[in-house]
Motif scaffolding. Structure first.
Motif, short mmCIF file in Angstrom:
data_model
loop_
_atom_site.label_atom_id
_atom_site.label_comp_id
_atom_site.label_asym_id
_atom_site.label_seq_id
_atom_site.Cartn_x
_atom_site.Cartn_y
_atom_site.Cartn_z
N PRO A 253 14.34 -32.37 -15.07
CA PRO A 253 14.29 -31.40 -16.17
C PRO A 253 12.82 -31.03 -16.45
N THR A 254 12.58 -29.82 -16.95
CA THR A 254 11.20 -29.38 -17.18
C THR A 254 10.47 -30.34 -18.11
N TRP A 255 11.19 -30.86 -19.14
CA TRP A 255 10.50 -31.72 -20.11
C TRP A 255 9.86 -32.93 -19.46
N ALA A 256 10.43 -33.36 -18.30
CA ALA A 256 9.92 -34.56 -17.64
C ALA A 256 8.48 -34.36 -17.14
N TYR A 258 6.07 -33.06 -18.87
CA TYR A 258 5.05 -33.24 -19.92
C TYR A 258 4.47 -34.66 -19.95
N TRP A 262 0.60 -35.66 -19.26
CA TRP A 262 -0.25 -36.44 -20.18
C TRP A 262 -0.89 -37.62 -19.45
N ARG A 279 -1.20 -29.79 -18.78
CA ARG A 279 -0.21 -29.04 -19.57
C ARG A 279 -0.24 -27.55 -19.26
N ILE A 282 1.72 -26.74 -16.17
CA ILE A 282 3.18 -26.70 -16.38
C ILE A 282 3.63 -25.27 -16.73
N ARG A 283 2.78 -24.55 -17.46
CA ARG A 283 3.12 -23.15 -17.78
C ARG A 283 3.36 -22.35 -16.52
N ARG A 286 6.64 -23.73 -14.61
CA ARG A 286 7.91 -23.39 -15.27
C ARG A 286 8.44 -22.01 -14.87
#
Ligand SMILES: NC(=O)c1ccc[n+]([C@@H]2O[C@H](COP(=O)([O-])OP(=O)(O)OC[C@H]3O[C@@H](n4cnc5c(N)ncnc54)[C@H](OP(=O)(O)O)[C@@H]3O)[C@@H](O)[C@H]2O)c1
Length: 326
Positions: A253-256, A258, A262, A279, A282-283, A286
């Motif tokens: 999943p995309t949230w993974a 983040y 970090w 971060r 990721i933009r 996505r």
């Protein structure tokens, strides 16, 4: 023809310097005292030391050259202002040095990036004239460099090249994906297809040289990419095939991304270097579509990509294995 290549010891710059030497150009490489010269060590080129952030160091570099290929830049940085200081202001310093160096300059080629244009709206390829919408500080700084270059267009013959994502031997940015794929995994963000334009570094440098030598290219901007966009999973499949494996999907999943970013940023901060995954990156990741059109380069420069993704990936993976990178 005498050429200056900035960023000549880097991934793309070293291939460009090699290509120019092969084609009989007289090549001067701009490098830094701290640059690792391993890829250009044995090339018969002249070397000058300079920093694009230090205008005084650039006068001798541009003196007497007919073509400047400006590739020096930061694709990763620790601080936002570093992107602008090197990619945008550095370009301004080099252009100023060229403008003040007399009339010998026949072309200034700025190697920008697809990131300056931003992603495409769906699978329809983005064209050069579409309004730019960069997503990251890197993209914004490359767009600013393009704007600065255009401000010199009344004094200097400028051509802007926007490569898509570049792959090939010597590049380390895609190593993470290669490491998964050679072990039989293809990391995917969700199940929806993701299309990207890619270009093998040797196709790209041929495109850059064509842009520098075509009369028609003065004042123009060109995307350079393989005309066939690649689905991300297909790329990973090609990596796995290069080592005789089949890759199984590892759907994330995309949230993974983040927490991974970090951790990568924190580790990079302690190590005092820029993070490969951050971060902002990721933009970019996505976005489902990073597709650009190469119609203009094909029509005006006669550019054709010669390396298929399958062949280019196999060559790259075998090279990385030979180097012990995988
Ligand atoms: N790789 C891609 O997928 C891609 C895609 C589109 C566009 N581009 C553009 O293509 C160009 C080359 O990228 P690359 O992938 O070859 O990157 P790279 O391997 O990191 O090379 C960057 C080069 O720029 C030099 N440089 C950095 N800061 C400098 C400074 N202050 N003064 C002088 N030289 C400096 C580096 O020298 P040191 O070795 O001394 O640091 C290195 O030679 C960049 O402008 C990038 O924006 C790359």
């Amino acid at each position: 023809m005498k050429a200056l290549v900035t960023g000549a010891n880097g991934f793309i710059g070293s291939y460009l310097a090699e290509c120019l030497v092969r084609e009989g150009w007289d090549v001067r490489c701009l490098v830094r005292r701290t640059s690792n010269l391993r890829w250009i060590q044995s090339l018969p080129t002249e070397r000058v030391y300079g920093e694009v952030t230090q205008p005084d160091s650039l006068r001798a570099a541009v003196d007497g050259v007919q073509v400047v290929f400006h590739l020096a830049g930061l694709t990763k940085a620790r601080r936002r202002q570093d992107y602008f200081a090197v990619n945008a202001e550095g370009t301004a310093h080099l252009l100023r040095a060229c403008a003040e160096s007399g009339d010998s300059l026949e072309r200034f080629v700025l190697v920008s990036s697809q990131a300056a244009a931003g992603p495409s709206d769906g699978p329809t390829p983005r064209k050069e004239e579409d309004p730019p919408r960069p997503l990251t500080t890197y993209g914004l700084s490359k767009l600013r460099a393009e704007q600065i270059a255009r401000e010199y267009a009344d004094r200097l013959p400028i051509t802007i090249v926007r490569p898509s994502a570049v792959y090939g031997p010597r590049d380390r940015d895609l190593l993470v994906l290669y490491r998964y794929a050679v072990r039989g995994w293809k990391p995917l963000l969700g199940r929806a297809p993701r299309l990207i334009s890619l270009v093998h570094v040797s196709d790209l440098v041929r495109g850059i040289v064509r842009a520098a030598t075509s009369e028609r290219a003065v004042g123009q901007t060109y995307f350079i990419a393989n005309p066939r966009p690649t689905e991300w999973g297909e790329f990973a499949d090609a990596v796995a095939r290069a080592v005789g494996r089949r890759a199984r999907a590892l759907v994330l999943p995309t949230w993974a991304l983040y927490p991974a970013a970090w951790v990568s940023e924190l580790a990079a901060w302690f190590a005092g270097r820029p993070a490969t995954l951050n971060r902002e990156k990721i933009r970019e990741i996505r976005e489902r579509y990073w597709v650009c059109s190469v119609d203009k380069a094909r029509e005006e420069l006669g550019f054709e990509a010669e390396v298929s993704i399958e062949d280019g990936v196999r060559e790259t993976i075998l090279w990385c294995l030979e180097q012990g990178w995988l």
